[in-house]
Design a protein around this motif. Structure first.
Motif, short mmCIF file in Angstrom:
data_model
loop_
_atom_site.label_atom_id
_atom_site.label_comp_id
_atom_site.label_asym_id
_atom_site.label_seq_id
_atom_site.Cartn_x
_atom_site.Cartn_y
_atom_site.Cartn_z
N UNK A 265 55.14 15.98 37.51
CA UNK A 265 54.38 17.09 38.02
C UNK A 265 52.83 17.00 37.38
N UNK A 266 52.70 16.77 36.18
CA UNK A 266 51.51 16.83 35.58
C UNK A 266 50.48 15.93 36.07
N UNK A 267 51.29 14.50 36.24
CA UNK A 267 50.43 13.30 36.75
C UNK A 267 49.77 13.67 38.02
N UNK A 268 50.74 14.43 38.93
CA UNK A 268 50.27 14.80 40.26
C UNK A 268 49.29 15.97 40.36
N UNK A 269 49.41 16.93 39.29
CA UNK A 269 48.40 17.75 39.09
C UNK A 269 46.92 17.21 38.98
N UNK A 270 46.83 16.18 38.06
CA UNK A 270 45.57 15.60 37.92
C UNK A 270 44.95 14.72 39.02
N UNK A 271 46.02 14.00 39.95
CA UNK A 271 45.62 13.52 41.21
C UNK A 271 45.03 14.61 41.89
N UNK A 272 45.77 15.66 42.18
CA UNK A 272 45.15 16.69 43.19
C UNK A 272 43.86 17.31 42.54
N UNK A 273 43.68 17.57 41.19
CA UNK A 273 42.51 17.88 40.95
C UNK A 273 41.37 17.09 41.48
N UNK A 274 41.66 15.68 41.38
CA UNK A 274 40.56 14.97 41.77
C UNK A 274 40.31 14.83 43.15
N UNK A 275 41.24 15.07 43.85
CA UNK A 275 41.17 15.20 45.41
C UNK A 275 40.42 16.61 45.77
N UNK A 276 40.75 17.61 45.01
CA UNK A 276 40.27 19.02 45.45
C UNK A 276 38.83 18.87 44.88
#
Ligand SMILES: NC(=O)c1ccc[n+]([C@@H]2O[C@H](COP(=O)([O-])OP(=O)(O)OC[C@H]3O[C@@H](n4cnc5c(N)ncnc54)[C@H](OP(=O)(O)O)[C@@H]3O)[C@@H](O)[C@H]2O)c1
Length: 295
Positions: A265-276
């Motif tokens: 979940x945490x790793x996904x959050x970092x990737x989503x932050x980059x996309x956003x």
């Protein structure tokens, strides 16, 4: 290996990875038809000898073996689920190279069995740049007789083939396990690099120390060199959006199997932050810049 086989091959999905595989097949003189959602992305392959199909049906109808390499496993399944494509594929082999979860793979396998379509699942351990160098590996799972029947072709996709057995879910399970390890290690290294940077300790000191301690390796060397270059634009590896799609599969797999998913979940959050933040098309090391304080 490396010799042309007689099968007519179709490839759906000419993104970074699909294009790299197509180039190898063309170089080895295979007959190839390609289709991509954005058709213009097929033009460089047309220029080097590929046929370009106007629709997935045209590609499926004009091949003996259909390779699929798109971003999401589900998208790929939707592309080949019409009645006309199913009848065009009957008796043929479909090889799904898209990253996906074991549950998705098993569902596609059941669908293929119901429709008299032969099916192998395949998962790639290589960057597009390494396809054709045989530095990487492609994992295969599914029917042993199907794998052995097409072994020459499957050995011509640009990476060493590794057959994992009849359990159709084995390749995707191992793929997601290795990716989970890779993303965790990558983010941990980027955090360590950000700590060094915040105290003006050179990245090279971190890299050589990790190496001395047996904590380095090819992944760390590659990340360190990309971070040192300061260039996080797409350089032919994989985009944040591609990594994010893979990470979503890992999160889903953990949740489906009742595993703790706090790290994915945490790793996904970092990737989503980059996309956003508008960096979905950049390389993974963009995440390093987002760990640093806003200037
Ligand atoms: N790059 C790597 O290092 C690497 C390594 C191992 C495995 N893989 C796996 O290989 C697969 C492809 O990755 P990639 O790096 O080639 O990604 P990519 O360059 O972003 O290409 C994605 C491909 O999927 C197509 N696509 C996306 N959504 C679609 C939809 N709804 N319907 C039809 N086509 C769709 C895209 O078509 P458009 O051109 O129209 O957008 C494009 O052809 C992924 O599953 C990835 O996890 C990649």
């Amino acid at each position: 290996l490396n010799t042309r086989t007689h099968e007519r091959i179709a490839l759906i999905g000419t993104g970074a990875m699909g294009t790299a595989i197509a180039r190898v097949l063309l170089k080895r003189n295979h007959w190839l038809v390609v289709w991509n959602r954005t058709l213009s992305r097929c033009n460089p392959l047309r220029a080097t000898g590929a046929q370009v199909a106007a629709t997935p049906l045209e590609a499926a109808a004009n091949c003996d073996v259909l390779l699929i390499c798109t971003r999401h496993y589900g998208d790929a399944h939707a592309l080949i689920s019409s009645d006309r494509i199913i009848s065009a594929l009957q008796g043929k082999l479909v090889v799904q190279l898209t990253t996906g979860s074991p549950a998705e793979v098993r569902a596609l396998d059941a669908w293929a069995n119901e429709n008299d379509i032969r099916f192998l699942d395949a998962k790639i351990f290589s960057s597009p740049a390494n396809i054709g160098t045989d530095a990487g590996t492609i994992l295969f799972s599914g029917s042993a007789s199907t794998f052995h029947h097409h072994k020459d072709l499957l050995g011509n996709l640009g990476a060493k083939p590794k057959y994992l057995g009849n359990d159709i879910g084995a390749a995707s399970t191992l793929d997601l396990a290795v990716l989970s390890h890779m993303y965790g290690s990558s983010l941990a290294f980027m955090q360590a690099a950000a700590i060094c940077n915040s105290e003006q300790l050179p990245l090279s000191v971190l890299e050589s120390t990790l190496d001395d301690l047996g904590l380095g390796g090819r992944l760390i060397t590659r990340l360190a060199s990309m971070i040192a270059s300061g260039n996080h634009q797409f350089q032919g590896w994989a985009t944040v959006d591609t990594h994010r799609a893979a990470m979503e599969h890992i999160v889903q797999l953990c949740k489906q199997n009742g595993l703790d998913s706090s790290l994915p979940d945490l790793l996904s959050l970092h990737l989503t932050r980059a996309t956003t933040a508008g960096h979905g098309g950049d390389e993974l090391t963009r995440l390093y810049e987002l760990l640093k304080p806003v200037q």
